[in-house]
Write an enzyme that holds these catalytic residues in place. Structure first.
Site, PDB file in Angstrom:
ATOM      1  N   ASP A 100      -5.172   1.309   3.538  1.00 14.53           N
ATOM      2  CA  ASP A 100      -4.267   1.770   2.474  1.00 14.53           C
ATOM      3  C   ASP A 100      -4.839   2.968   1.726  1.00 14.53           C
ATOM      4  OD1 ASP A 100      -2.024   0.201   2.736  1.00 14.53           O
ATOM      5  OD2 ASP A 100      -2.916  -1.469   1.643  1.00 14.53           O
ATOM      6  N   LYS A 106      15.655 -16.207  -4.046  1.00 17.23           N
ATOM      7  CA  LYS A 106      14.898 -17.330  -4.621  1.00 17.23           C
ATOM      8  C   LYS A 106      13.375 -17.196  -4.460  1.00 17.23           C
ATOM      9  CE  LYS A 106      17.275 -20.127  -6.113  1.00 17.23           C
ATOM     10  NZ  LYS A 106      18.166 -21.094  -6.073  1.00 17.23           N
ATOM     11  N   PRO A 107      12.861 -16.828  -3.277  1.00 13.59           N
ATOM     12  CA  PRO A 107      11.392 -16.716  -3.173  1.00 13.59           C
ATOM     13  C   PRO A 107      10.812 -15.743  -4.209  1.00 13.59           C
ATOM     14  CG  PRO A 107      12.397 -16.571  -0.995  1.00 13.59           C
ATOM     15  CD  PRO A 107      13.529 -16.538  -1.984  1.00 13.59           C
ATOM     16  N   GLY A 156       0.827  -1.213   0.000  1.00 14.02           N
ATOM     17  CA  GLY A 156       0.000   0.000   0.000  1.00 14.02           C
ATOM     18  C   GLY A 156       0.854   1.253   0.000  1.00 14.02           C
ATOM     19  N   CYS A 168     -14.877  10.694  18.264  1.00 10.06           N
ATOM     20  CA  CYS A 168     -16.067   9.861  18.074  1.00 10.06           C
ATOM     21  C   CYS A 168     -16.528   9.219  19.387  1.00 10.06           C
ATOM     22  CB  CYS A 168     -15.828   8.841  16.973  1.00 10.06           C
ATOM     23  SG  CYS A 168     -17.370   8.314  16.223  1.00 10.06           S
ATOM     24  N   GLY A 179     -14.253   3.854  18.935  1.00  6.78           N
ATOM     25  CA  GLY A 179     -14.382   2.487  19.424  1.00  6.78           C
ATOM     26  C   GLY A 179     -15.831   2.051  19.448  1.00  6.78           C
ATOM     27  N   HIS A 234     -14.384  12.108  12.713  1.00  2.00           N
ATOM     28  CA  HIS A 234     -13.008  11.599  12.792  1.00  2.00           C
ATOM     29  C   HIS A 234     -12.058  12.546  12.049  1.00  2.00           C
ATOM     30  CE1 HIS A 234     -13.766   7.566  14.475  1.00  2.00           C
ATOM     31  NE2 HIS A 234     -14.932   7.663  13.850  1.00  2.00           N
ATOM     32  N   GLU A 290      -8.994  12.703  12.124  1.00  5.90           N
ATOM     33  CA  GLU A 290      -7.741  12.038  11.715  1.00  5.90           C
ATOM     34  C   GLU A 290      -7.755  11.601  10.248  1.00  5.90           C
ATOM     35  OE1 GLU A 290      -9.967  10.834  13.852  1.00  5.90           O
ATOM     36  OE2 GLU A 290     -10.190   8.645  13.729  1.00  5.90           O
ATOM     37  N   LYS A 319      21.445 -10.804 -10.161  1.00  9.64           N
ATOM     38  CA  LYS A 319      20.917 -12.166 -10.059  1.00  9.64           C
ATOM     39  C   LYS A 319      19.402 -12.179 -10.288  1.00  9.64           C
ATOM     40  CE  LYS A 319      21.506 -16.009  -6.864  1.00  9.64           C
ATOM     41  NZ  LYS A 319      21.972 -16.332  -5.517  1.00  9.64           N
TER      42      LYS A 319
HETATM   43  N1  GLN Z   1     -19.625   3.207  19.036  1.00  5.64           N
HETATM   44  C1  GLN Z   1     -19.946   4.555  18.743  1.00  5.64           C
HETATM   45  C2  GLN Z   1     -21.079   4.668  17.737  1.00  5.64           C
HETATM   46  O1  GLN Z   1     -21.365   3.764  17.013  1.00  5.64           O
HETATM   47  C3  GLN Z   1     -18.745   5.336  18.283  1.00  5.64           C
HETATM   48  C4  GLN Z   1     -18.175   4.865  16.973  1.00  5.64           C
HETATM   49  C5  GLN Z   1     -16.792   5.343  16.700  1.00  5.64           C
HETATM   50  O2  GLN Z   1     -16.061   5.716  17.620  1.00  5.64           O
HETATM   51  N2  GLN Z   1     -16.373   5.312  15.457  1.00  5.64           N
HETATM   52  O3  GLN Z   1     -21.720   5.689  17.639  1.00  5.64           O
END
Ligand code: GLN
Length: 544
Positions: A73, A192-193, A20, A389, A362, A518, A520, A226
């Site tokens: 990626d 070789k690989p 990537g 988030c 999360g 997000h 990021e 080679k």
């Molecule tokens: N679990 C949370 C939601 O679904 C936050 C999702 C996340 O952090 N991307 O709203």
């Protein structure tokens, strides 16, 4: 359409060798030569998109402006190219079959037999051409997921073969292959690989034009000789691609072996310029920091036995680096497991050793109470904090419980029967959850957010209306907005169309900002994200 050039990149020997980043780097060097370039990824999974994959298995799920949930990626492509891409730039085996089957159901094949070959490879070629068209690209670089020799990607290779027969001057095939070293500490790269990988390609009717030879050390001339002799190439077609500490140096490394010249010649392309100025400046800054900042990331998707799987938070990591390097500081990142703070509140004291704390996105229950304790500690001890988030949702829960006095406040994701659902689902999303339609059913992709001119976020963005990418199912419950504001939380950003809370801040804190989106995903090496700049600036100023 005829004058579009195609560079396919396949992987040899083993996975995880940086295909990537190699694709992103090739895209970068061709862009620096003045060519309109785009990148496409074909993933071998049957999953229709990456949204249903677990981050500890597959790494981060990256999200594009149009809501496509895709492989990480794609984030590398966007970061190296400095461009936003669309869902046209990403496909999986699942999505390809789904589209072909839908066409068949719509009688679009006019009653003919629809067969895996040639229909699937032809459809892949059509999709790649569409991606090139959409991006107005002169050159499209296509990453073929998986490793040469496995069954999964044979139809992708078949697409390369078919296209190359029709347009031999417009197609180049690059093999990214691994040259292992046998003894610990040894430097002899074994060829070789890679020779076997090339034979496997030959058996599929393909001959690579270029080999990017990955290894722990640079490839010496005799090894190049080679490989060339045994793989039907010339010595200059073998590009040395040794391990690097900083992935952003890879385009410059490729240029040491004159990769862009080689590609231009193979594809009969003329370059207009060679401009690596900005990129070199950025690399120089990244290699010459004047001080360190310590950032703790509190998450849960990095424990797999003894391994730390930092790939689950790849874009967060890159966003920290972009911002820190632009401010000439070296970010020292520590991964902190949320569960460590669940039963042992004294463990929180270690957070005082950090200049800044991030709680990234999360899902689910595990680690939630630990994260909430961390947020409380950061709030009460004036430690710069950025929540992303789930990080925002948990910051709202913490504030509701401990400042607003809303006992038992929670998100309905974790506690569906909570008496104080400060985070919950909007009615239009409830249907999907009830019907268990989970894939692609979140609030996904770019949404607008209007910033309060009194907020830190506004002064960082220097803009009232911003657009950021989302991937979540739950939202701040508007019924509690007044209560949060009355107790001192600034709802710094709101989505103007649906009145959803997008950014929260605590004005009496050094830096306490959390976002429902997000940020990021939109940080780029040459344009670091304003909120990460804000966090790192606050971190630099905070003594530990
Ligand atoms: N679990 C949370 C939601 O679904 C936050 C999702 C996340 O952090 N991307 O709203």
């Amino acid at each position: 359409m005829k004058d579009i050039k195609f560079i396919f990149v396949a992987g040899g020997v083993m996975s995880g060798v940086g295909k990537g980043v190699a694709v992103a780097s090739i895209a970068k060097i061709l862009q620096a030569r003045g060519l309109e370039t785009t990148a496409v990824k074909i993933d071998p999974y049957v999953n229709v998109d990456a949204g249903t994959m677990n981050p500890t298995e597959h790494g981060e799920v990256f999200v594009l402006d149009d809501g496509m949930e895709c492989d990480q990626d794609m984030g590398n492509y966007e970061r190296f190219l400095g461009r936003s891409l669309s869902s046209k730039n990403y496909m999986t085996t699942g999505s390809i079959y789904l589209d072909v089957i839908n066409r068949e159901r719509n009688l679009d094949y006019g009653g003919r037999c629809v067969e895996v070959v040639p229909q699937i490879p032809l459809f892949i070629i059509e999709k790649i051409k569409n991606a090139a068209k959409e991006n107005r690209a002169k050159v499209v670089i296509v990453e073929i997921g998986g490793t040469v020799g496995e069954y999964q990607n044979i139809l992708f290779l078949e697409a390369v073969r078919m296209l190359k027969i029709k347009q031999p001057d417009d197609v180049a095939l690059v093999l990214v292959s691994m040259l292992p070293v046998l003894e610990a500490g040894g430097t002899e790269l074994k060829t070789k690989p890679t020779q076997y990988a090339v034979r496997t390609l030959n058996a599929a009717g393909l001959q690579p034009d270029i080999i990017l030879a990955r290894g722990s050390v640079p490839v010496d001339d005799s090894r190049k000789e080679k490989l060339a002799l045994n793989c039907n190439l010339r010595r200059e077609d073998i590009i040395s691609a040794p391990n690097v500490k900083n992935i952003y140096e890879i385009p410059l490394n490729f240029e040491k072996d004159r990769l862009s010249d080689l590609i231009l010649k193979k594809l009969k392309l003329k370059a207009r310029k060679k401009d690596f100025g900005e990129w070199k400046k950025f690399i120089h800054k990244s290699n010459n920091p004047t001080k360190k900042v310590k950032i703790g990331i509190v998450g849960k998707y990095f424990n797999s036995g003894d391994f730390v799987l930092t790939d689950s938070y790849l874009s967060v990591l890159e966003a920290i680096k972009h911002a820190a390097w632009s401010l000439r500081v070296d970010p020292e990142i520590t991964w902190l497991s949320a569960e460590n703070y669940e039963n042992d509140l004294s463990a929180l004291e270690e957070l005082k050793n950090f200049n800044g704390i991030i709680i990234p996105g999360g899902f689910g229950k595990r680690g939630v109470e630990g994260k909430i304790s961390v947020i409380r500690f950061a709030r009460e001890n004036n430690i710069p904090f950025l929540g992303l988030c789930y990080g925002l949702q948990l910051a709202v829960i913490e504030f509701a419980r401990n400042v607003c006095g809303l006992k038992g406040a929670h998100t309905t994701e974790v506690d569906p029967g909570t008496p104080k659902p400060v985070i919950c689902t909007m009615p239009d999303q409830l249907v999907n959850i009830k019907e268990k339609k989970m894939g692609g059913s979140m609030r996904l992709g770019a949404y607008h957010c209007r910033l309060n001119p009194q907020s830190k976020s506004y002064s960082l963005y220097a803009s009232k209306l911003i657009s950021e990418r989302h991937r979540h199912r739950y939202e701040v419950n508007n019924n509690y907005r007044l209560r949060l504001e009355k107790n001192g939380m600034l709802l710094a950003g709101v989505n103007p169309q649906r009145q959803l809370v997008e950014v929260i801040e605590l004005p009496n804190h050094k830096f306490f900002v959390a976002t429902q989106f997000h940020p990021e995903f939109k940080s780029r090496p040459l344009s670091p994200h304003p909120l990460f700049i804000g966090l790192i600036k606050a971190a630099i100023a905070s003594k530990i």
